[in-house]
Design a protein around this motif. Structure first.
Motif, PDB file in Angstrom:
ATOM      1  N   ASN A 168      36.464  42.079  58.645  1.00 60.01           N
ATOM      2  CA  ASN A 168      36.723  43.298  59.387  1.00 60.01           C
ATOM      3  C   ASN A 168      37.451  44.252  58.462  1.00 60.01           C
ATOM      4  O   ASN A 168      37.840  45.393  59.031  1.00 60.01           O
ATOM      5  CB  ASN A 168      37.144  43.087  60.728  1.00 60.01           C
ATOM      6  CG  ASN A 168      36.216  42.077  61.541  1.00 60.01           C
ATOM      7  OD1 ASN A 168      35.059  42.492  61.737  1.00 60.01           O
ATOM      8  ND2 ASN A 168      36.608  41.199  62.101  1.00 60.01           N
ATOM      9  N   GLY A 169      38.002  43.973  57.340  1.00 59.09           N
ATOM     10  CA  GLY A 169      38.991  44.758  56.635  1.00 59.09           C
ATOM     11  C   GLY A 169      40.317  44.677  56.961  1.00 59.09           C
ATOM     12  O   GLY A 169      41.279  45.432  56.650  1.00 59.09           O
ATOM     13  N   ARG A 170      40.704  43.610  57.808  1.00 61.23           N
ATOM     14  CA  ARG A 170      42.073  43.366  57.983  1.00 61.23           C
ATOM     15  C   ARG A 170      42.600  42.562  57.040  1.00 61.23           C
ATOM     16  O   ARG A 170      42.161  41.792  56.521  1.00 61.23           O
ATOM     17  CB  ARG A 170      42.147  42.788  59.715  1.00 61.23           C
ATOM     18  CG  ARG A 170      41.340  43.502  60.928  1.00 61.23           C
ATOM     19  CD  ARG A 170      41.766  45.118  60.772  1.00 61.23           C
ATOM     20  NE  ARG A 170      41.126  45.739  61.808  1.00 61.23           N
ATOM     21  CZ  ARG A 170      41.267  47.126  62.127  1.00 61.23           C
ATOM     22  NH1 ARG A 170      42.162  47.823  61.247  1.00 61.23           N
ATOM     23  NH2 ARG A 170      40.601  47.799  63.131  1.00 61.23           N
ATOM     24  N   ILE A 171      44.194  42.726  57.020  1.00 56.90           N
ATOM     25  CA  ILE A 171      45.062  41.849  56.228  1.00 56.90           C
ATOM     26  C   ILE A 171      44.741  40.474  56.577  1.00 56.90           C
ATOM     27  O   ILE A 171      44.937  40.142  57.653  1.00 56.90           O
ATOM     28  CB  ILE A 171      46.684  42.516  56.473  1.00 56.90           C
ATOM     29  CG1 ILE A 171      46.673  43.818  55.726  1.00 56.90           C
ATOM     30  CG2 ILE A 171      47.259  41.423  55.727  1.00 56.90           C
ATOM     31  CD1 ILE A 171      48.111  44.030  55.811  1.00 56.90           C
ATOM     32  N   HIS A 172      44.743  39.626  55.359  1.00 56.82           N
ATOM     33  CA  HIS A 172      44.390  38.175  55.670  1.00 56.82           C
ATOM     34  C   HIS A 172      45.642  37.411  55.116  1.00 56.82           C
ATOM     35  O   HIS A 172      46.228  36.890  55.593  1.00 56.82           O
ATOM     36  CB  HIS A 172      43.042  37.948  54.958  1.00 56.82           C
ATOM     37  CG  HIS A 172      42.647  36.743  55.301  1.00 56.82           C
ATOM     38  ND1 HIS A 172      41.759  35.776  54.323  1.00 56.82           N
ATOM     39  CD2 HIS A 172      42.643  36.026  56.680  1.00 56.82           C
ATOM     40  CE1 HIS A 172      41.388  34.903  55.165  1.00 56.82           C
ATOM     41  NE2 HIS A 172      41.678  34.743  56.239  1.00 56.82           N
ATOM     42  N   ASN A 173      45.940  37.486  53.845  1.00 56.12           N
ATOM     43  CA  ASN A 173      46.595  36.851  53.003  1.00 56.12           C
ATOM     44  C   ASN A 173      47.319  37.558  52.003  1.00 56.12           C
ATOM     45  O   ASN A 173      46.430  38.300  51.009  1.00 56.12           O
ATOM     46  CB  ASN A 173      46.205  35.333  52.609  1.00 56.12           C
ATOM     47  CG  ASN A 173      46.374  34.450  53.895  1.00 56.12           C
ATOM     48  OD1 ASN A 173      44.902  34.356  54.330  1.00 56.12           O
ATOM     49  ND2 ASN A 173      47.006  33.602  54.085  1.00 56.12           N
ATOM     50  N   LEU A 174      48.529  37.333  51.510  1.00 52.13           N
ATOM     51  CA  LEU A 174      49.025  37.758  50.335  1.00 52.13           C
ATOM     52  C   LEU A 174      49.110  36.595  49.290  1.00 52.13           C
ATOM     53  O   LEU A 174      49.958  35.635  49.475  1.00 52.13           O
ATOM     54  CB  LEU A 174      50.583  38.307  50.676  1.00 52.13           C
ATOM     55  CG  LEU A 174      51.531  38.537  49.316  1.00 52.13           C
ATOM     56  CD1 LEU A 174      50.728  40.019  48.829  1.00 52.13           C
ATOM     57  CD2 LEU A 174      52.844  39.158  49.577  1.00 52.13           C
ATOM     58  N   VAL A 175      48.338  36.784  48.464  1.00 51.62           N
ATOM     59  CA  VAL A 175      47.940  35.775  47.308  1.00 51.62           C
ATOM     60  C   VAL A 175      48.793  35.872  46.084  1.00 51.62           C
ATOM     61  O   VAL A 175      49.013  34.894  45.250  1.00 51.62           O
ATOM     62  CB  VAL A 175      46.417  35.486  46.904  1.00 51.62           C
ATOM     63  CG1 VAL A 175      45.761  35.062  48.116  1.00 51.62           C
ATOM     64  CG2 VAL A 175      46.098  36.805  46.528  1.00 51.62           C
ATOM     65  N   ALA A 176      49.373  37.155  45.675  1.00 49.58           N
ATOM     66  CA  ALA A 176      50.174  37.161  44.465  1.00 49.58           C
ATOM     67  C   ALA A 176      51.015  38.370  44.633  1.00 49.58           C
ATOM     68  O   ALA A 176      50.659  39.337  45.319  1.00 49.58           O
ATOM     69  CB  ALA A 176      49.309  37.619  43.207  1.00 49.58           C
ATOM     70  N   SER A 177      52.239  38.339  44.078  1.00 44.89           N
ATOM     71  CA  SER A 177      53.300  39.350  44.429  1.00 44.89           C
ATOM     72  C   SER A 177      54.529  39.204  43.513  1.00 44.89           C
ATOM     73  O   SER A 177      55.284  38.284  43.559  1.00 44.89           O
ATOM     74  CB  SER A 177      54.089  39.384  45.926  1.00 44.89           C
ATOM     75  OG  SER A 177      54.895  40.317  46.165  1.00 44.89           O
ATOM     76  N   LYS A 178      54.460  40.077  42.603  1.00 42.98           N
ATOM     77  CA  LYS A 178      55.662  40.139  41.694  1.00 42.98           C
ATOM     78  C   LYS A 178      55.842  41.543  40.827  1.00 42.98           C
ATOM     79  O   LYS A 178      54.925  42.215  40.655  1.00 42.98           O
ATOM     80  CB  LYS A 178      55.306  39.173  40.485  1.00 42.98           C
ATOM     81  CG  LYS A 178      56.403  38.748  39.486  1.00 42.98           C
ATOM     82  CD  LYS A 178      55.924  37.822  38.392  1.00 42.98           C
ATOM     83  CE  LYS A 178      57.037  37.460  37.556  1.00 42.98           C
ATOM     84  NZ  LYS A 178      56.546  36.461  36.604  1.00 42.98           N
ATOM     85  N   VAL A 179      57.055  41.695  40.437  1.00 43.23           N
ATOM     86  CA  VAL A 179      57.343  42.819  39.636  1.00 43.23           C
ATOM     87  C   VAL A 179      57.361  42.485  38.185  1.00 43.23           C
ATOM     88  O   VAL A 179      57.837  41.450  37.674  1.00 43.23           O
ATOM     89  CB  VAL A 179      58.713  43.324  39.862  1.00 43.23           C
ATOM     90  CG1 VAL A 179      59.069  44.626  38.751  1.00 43.23           C
ATOM     91  CG2 VAL A 179      58.893  44.032  41.079  1.00 43.23           C
ATOM     92  N   GLY A 180      56.250  43.257  37.487  1.00 39.02           N
ATOM     93  CA  GLY A 180      56.185  42.651  35.887  1.00 39.02           C
ATOM     94  C   GLY A 180      54.903  42.189  35.608  1.00 39.02           C
ATOM     95  O   GLY A 180      53.984  42.078  36.631  1.00 39.02           O
ATOM     96  N   THR A 181      54.986  41.464  34.510  1.00 39.50           N
ATOM     97  CA  THR A 181      53.668  40.506  33.977  1.00 39.50           C
ATOM     98  C   THR A 181      53.523  39.383  35.064  1.00 39.50           C
ATOM     99  O   THR A 181      54.614  38.942  35.707  1.00 39.50           O
ATOM    100  CB  THR A 181      54.020  40.149  32.769  1.00 39.50           C
ATOM    101  OG1 THR A 181      55.038  39.203  32.425  1.00 39.50           O
ATOM    102  CG2 THR A 181      53.906  41.140  31.710  1.00 39.50           C
ATOM    103  N   TYR A 182      52.374  39.076  35.314  1.00 38.68           N
ATOM    104  CA  TYR A 182      52.106  37.705  36.272  1.00 38.68           C
ATOM    105  C   TYR A 182      51.024  37.089  35.595  1.00 38.68           C
ATOM    106  O   TYR A 182      49.929  37.637  35.127  1.00 38.68           O
ATOM    107  CB  TYR A 182      51.486  38.587  37.400  1.00 38.68           C
ATOM    108  CG  TYR A 182      51.081  37.392  38.553  1.00 38.68           C
ATOM    109  CD1 TYR A 182      52.083  36.782  39.218  1.00 38.68           C
ATOM    110  CD2 TYR A 182      49.892  36.923  38.581  1.00 38.68           C
ATOM    111  CE1 TYR A 182      51.900  35.483  40.215  1.00 38.68           C
ATOM    112  CE2 TYR A 182      49.602  35.905  39.579  1.00 38.68           C
ATOM    113  CZ  TYR A 182      50.552  35.331  40.391  1.00 38.68           C
ATOM    114  OH  TYR A 182      50.027  34.325  41.306  1.00 38.68           O
ATOM    115  N   ALA A 183      50.842  35.740  35.620  1.00 38.94           N
ATOM    116  CA  ALA A 183      49.864  34.761  35.372  1.00 38.94           C
ATOM    117  C   ALA A 183      49.933  33.492  36.318  1.00 38.94           C
ATOM    118  O   ALA A 183      51.023  32.935  36.366  1.00 38.94           O
ATOM    119  CB  ALA A 183      49.846  34.353  33.897  1.00 38.94           C
TER     120      ALA A 183
END
Length: 208
Positions: A168-183
């Motif tokens: 439905n286009g609603r927020i589900h989960n935050l799967v990644a969150s970081k300042v700068g490079t990420y892997a």
């Protein structure tokens, strides 16, 4: 000699034909899915209030601070759709919260900008390997099921995040969150249909 009844019927049919717009014009109006706005500098852009999730494709060619907020009917800021110093090009989702209702977009800019508002279903197709630079919204062909993973990378030096959205286009989960490079490799939550990416650099997402 025609009877008065037949003459009256022909008159009504002729009038109806003159008043009816061409079928092509009606179809064009009904199938137009995108609305594009253009301007320069600061602007309060009022739109028809809606709670339906959608996307906004945004560009800005100025050199100073640029931001776009969605506002609710009370004038309160809801979603920060763009936030950058200098030129900007990206796609953002709005009305992803259950209580969101957008009635306007508040634009802060020192240059020319464009906003193209589209349905969420017009988001970019989410292929097995998706790559981009900056903000974007991705769309799966069907809702995810079972145990799946995402291999995520980001090479920018600013804030980076990936939110998944449900069908439905609603927020589900935050799967990644970081300042700068990420892997990292993270779980793809079952029930995911869209992903909203916030980034200031190049990124990639590989579904497994």
């Amino acid at each position: 000699m025609r009877s008065p009844r037949i003459f009256a019927l022909l008159t009504v049919l002729a009038s109806t034909a003159l008043l009816t717009p061409p079928a092509q014009a009606v179809t064009t109006a009904q199938t137009s899915a995108a609305t594009t706005y253009r301007g320069e500098g600061d602007r309060l852009l009022r739109v028809r209030a809606t709670a339906k999730p959608g996307i906004v494709k945004i560009t800005h060619d100025g050199e100073g601070y640029f931001s776009v907020w969605s506002l609710n009917p009370s004038g309160k800021e809801d979603d920060l759709l763009a936030n950058q110093v200098g030129p900007y090009k990206g796609t953002a989702a709005f009305n992803t919260g259950a209580s969101n209702r957008t009635a306007a977009f508040s634009i802060k800019a020192d240059g020319a900008w464009t906003l193209q508002v589209l349905p969420l279903t017009k988001a970019r197709s989410w292929s097995i390997t998706s790559r981009g630079t900056g903000d974007d919204v991705l769309r799966l062909s069907s809702t995810s099921r079972g145990l799946r993973s995402l291999k995520v990378r980001h090479s920018g030096d600013g804030y980076f995040s990936v939110w998944t959205l449900d069908a439905n286009g609603r927020i589900h989960n935050l799967v990644a969150s970081k300042v700068g490079t990420y892997a990292g490799t993270v779980s793809l939550p079952p029930g995911t249909r869209y992903a909203s990416v916030k980034a200031n650099g190049a990124w990639s997402i590989v579904r497994r």
